[in-house]
Scaffold this motif. Sequence first.
Motif, PDB file in Angstrom:
ATOM      1  N   MET A  42      42.633  19.557  41.725  1.00 34.94           N
ATOM      2  CA  MET A  42      41.663  20.610  41.931  1.00 34.94           C
ATOM      3  C   MET A  42      42.420  21.930  42.053  1.00 34.94           C
ATOM      4  SD  MET A  42      38.365  20.675  44.417  1.00 34.94           S
ATOM      5  CE  MET A  42      37.662  19.327  43.518  1.00 34.94           C
ATOM      6  N   ALA A  43      41.831  22.975  41.493  1.00 40.51           N
ATOM      7  CA  ALA A  43      42.467  24.294  41.530  1.00 40.51           C
ATOM      8  C   ALA A  43      41.509  25.308  42.129  1.00 40.51           C
ATOM      9  CB  ALA A  43      42.870  24.725  40.123  1.00 40.51           C
ATOM     10  N   LYS A  44      42.047  26.194  42.929  1.00 47.49           N
ATOM     11  CA  LYS A  44      41.266  27.288  43.479  1.00 47.49           C
ATOM     12  C   LYS A  44      41.361  28.453  42.488  1.00 47.49           C
ATOM     13  CE  LYS A  44      41.084  27.585  47.800  1.00 47.49           C
ATOM     14  NZ  LYS A  44      41.359  27.719  49.218  1.00 47.49           N
ATOM     15  N   ILE A  45      40.209  28.891  41.990  1.00 46.50           N
ATOM     16  CA  ILE A  45      40.147  29.972  41.004  1.00 46.50           C
ATOM     17  C   ILE A  45      39.314  31.101  41.580  1.00 46.50           C
ATOM     18  CG2 ILE A  45      39.397  30.618  38.682  1.00 46.50           C
ATOM     19  CD1 ILE A  45      39.899  27.680  37.891  1.00 46.50           C
ATOM     20  N   THR A  46      39.800  32.322  41.427  1.00 45.49           N
ATOM     21  CA  THR A  46      39.075  33.494  41.893  1.00 45.49           C
ATOM     22  C   THR A  46      38.476  34.217  40.697  1.00 45.49           C
ATOM     23  OG1 THR A  46      40.549  33.739  43.794  1.00 45.49           O
ATOM     24  CG2 THR A  46      39.225  35.666  43.186  1.00 45.49           C
ATOM     25  N   TYR A  47      37.163  34.339  40.711  1.00 44.37           N
ATOM     26  CA  TYR A  47      36.418  35.073  39.692  1.00 44.37           C
ATOM     27  C   TYR A  47      36.023  36.409  40.324  1.00 44.37           C
ATOM     28  CZ  TYR A  47      35.723  30.329  37.795  1.00 44.37           C
ATOM     29  OH  TYR A  47      35.895  29.056  37.315  1.00 44.37           O
TER      30      TYR A  47
ATOM     31  N   THR B 177      49.367  38.722  36.657  1.00 42.99           N
ATOM     32  CA  THR B 177      50.328  37.731  37.143  1.00 42.99           C
ATOM     33  C   THR B 177      50.171  36.367  36.467  1.00 42.99           C
ATOM     34  OG1 THR B 177      48.897  37.109  38.992  1.00 42.99           O
ATOM     35  CG2 THR B 177      50.519  38.857  39.399  1.00 42.99           C
ATOM     36  N   TRP B 178      49.072  36.156  35.753  1.00 42.56           N
ATOM     37  CA  TRP B 178      48.792  34.863  35.134  1.00 42.56           C
ATOM     38  C   TRP B 178      48.906  34.865  33.618  1.00 42.56           C
ATOM     39  CZ3 TRP B 178      48.209  30.098  37.040  1.00 42.56           C
ATOM     40  CH2 TRP B 178      48.153  29.994  38.437  1.00 42.56           C
ATOM     41  N   VAL B 179      48.967  36.022  32.996  1.00 45.18           N
ATOM     42  CA  VAL B 179      48.932  36.101  31.536  1.00 45.18           C
ATOM     43  C   VAL B 179      49.972  35.197  30.885  1.00 45.18           C
ATOM     44  CG1 VAL B 179      49.311  37.651  29.568  1.00 45.18           C
ATOM     45  CG2 VAL B 179      47.880  38.393  31.483  1.00 45.18           C
TER      46      VAL B 179
ATOM     47  N   LEU C 138      44.601  30.894  40.044  1.00 48.89           N
ATOM     48  CA  LEU C 138      44.240  31.729  38.904  1.00 48.89           C
ATOM     49  C   LEU C 138      43.214  32.786  39.305  1.00 48.89           C
ATOM     50  CD1 LEU C 138      44.316  32.284  35.792  1.00 48.89           C
ATOM     51  CD2 LEU C 138      42.410  30.657  35.613  1.00 48.89           C
ATOM     52  N   ILE C 139      43.394  33.995  38.786  1.00 45.47           N
ATOM     53  CA  ILE C 139      42.464  35.103  39.031  1.00 45.47           C
ATOM     54  C   ILE C 139      41.974  35.600  37.686  1.00 45.47           C
ATOM     55  CG2 ILE C 139      42.191  37.424  39.990  1.00 45.47           C
ATOM     56  CD1 ILE C 139      44.640  36.723  41.815  1.00 45.47           C
ATOM     57  N   VAL C 140      40.646  35.644  37.531  1.00 46.08           N
ATOM     58  CA  VAL C 140      40.050  36.175  36.307  1.00 46.08           C
ATOM     59  C   VAL C 140      39.094  37.294  36.671  1.00 46.08           C
ATOM     60  CG1 VAL C 140      40.308  34.000  35.047  1.00 46.08           C
ATOM     61  CG2 VAL C 140      38.181  34.455  36.238  1.00 46.08           C
ATOM     62  N   ASN C 141      39.112  38.337  35.850  1.00 46.82           N
ATOM     63  CA  ASN C 141      38.232  39.493  36.041  1.00 46.82           C
ATOM     64  C   ASN C 141      37.188  39.495  34.944  1.00 46.82           C
ATOM     65  OD1 ASN C 141      39.675  41.204  38.231  1.00 46.82           O
ATOM     66  ND2 ASN C 141      41.292  40.531  36.859  1.00 46.82           N
ATOM     67  N   LEU C 142      35.924  39.619  35.366  1.00 47.09           N
ATOM     68  CA  LEU C 142      34.832  39.586  34.408  1.00 47.09           C
ATOM     69  C   LEU C 142      34.608  40.963  33.800  1.00 47.09           C
ATOM     70  CD1 LEU C 142      33.461  37.439  36.965  1.00 47.09           C
ATOM     71  CD2 LEU C 142      32.898  36.770  34.655  1.00 47.09           C
TER      72      LEU C 142
END
Length: 107
Positions: free
Chosen positions: A1-6, A56-58, A98-102
């Motif tokens: 399981m991974a914690k992802i920030t949207y 930081t994730w690219v 992971l951090i993703v920006n919408l």
Amino acid sequence: MAKITYIEHNGTKHEIEVANGLTVMEGARDNNIPGIEADCGGACACSTCHVYIDDTWVDKLPAKDAMEEDMLDFAWEPDATKSRLTCQLKVSDDLNGLIVNLPEKQI
């Protein structure tokens, strides 16, 4: 399981635990994250699950394939480096944090 920030375009953060084997798009859809429409259901046939990957994730993610590159041409204000389709990002322990920006909108 991974914690992802949207992170929504307005700055609202949603930190979600997503099960391994799902996609980042499915994690958003299953948790009602606003801004991920996922019109094609994950078939890489639209761009409505487009996000901008945090700097930081690219370099930590697998490379885009040709189909994802083609679909990103239809996304709202794509960025050659940071734009990804979340339906193409399979969740594993490696994506924990992971951090993703919408984007402002999906098209």
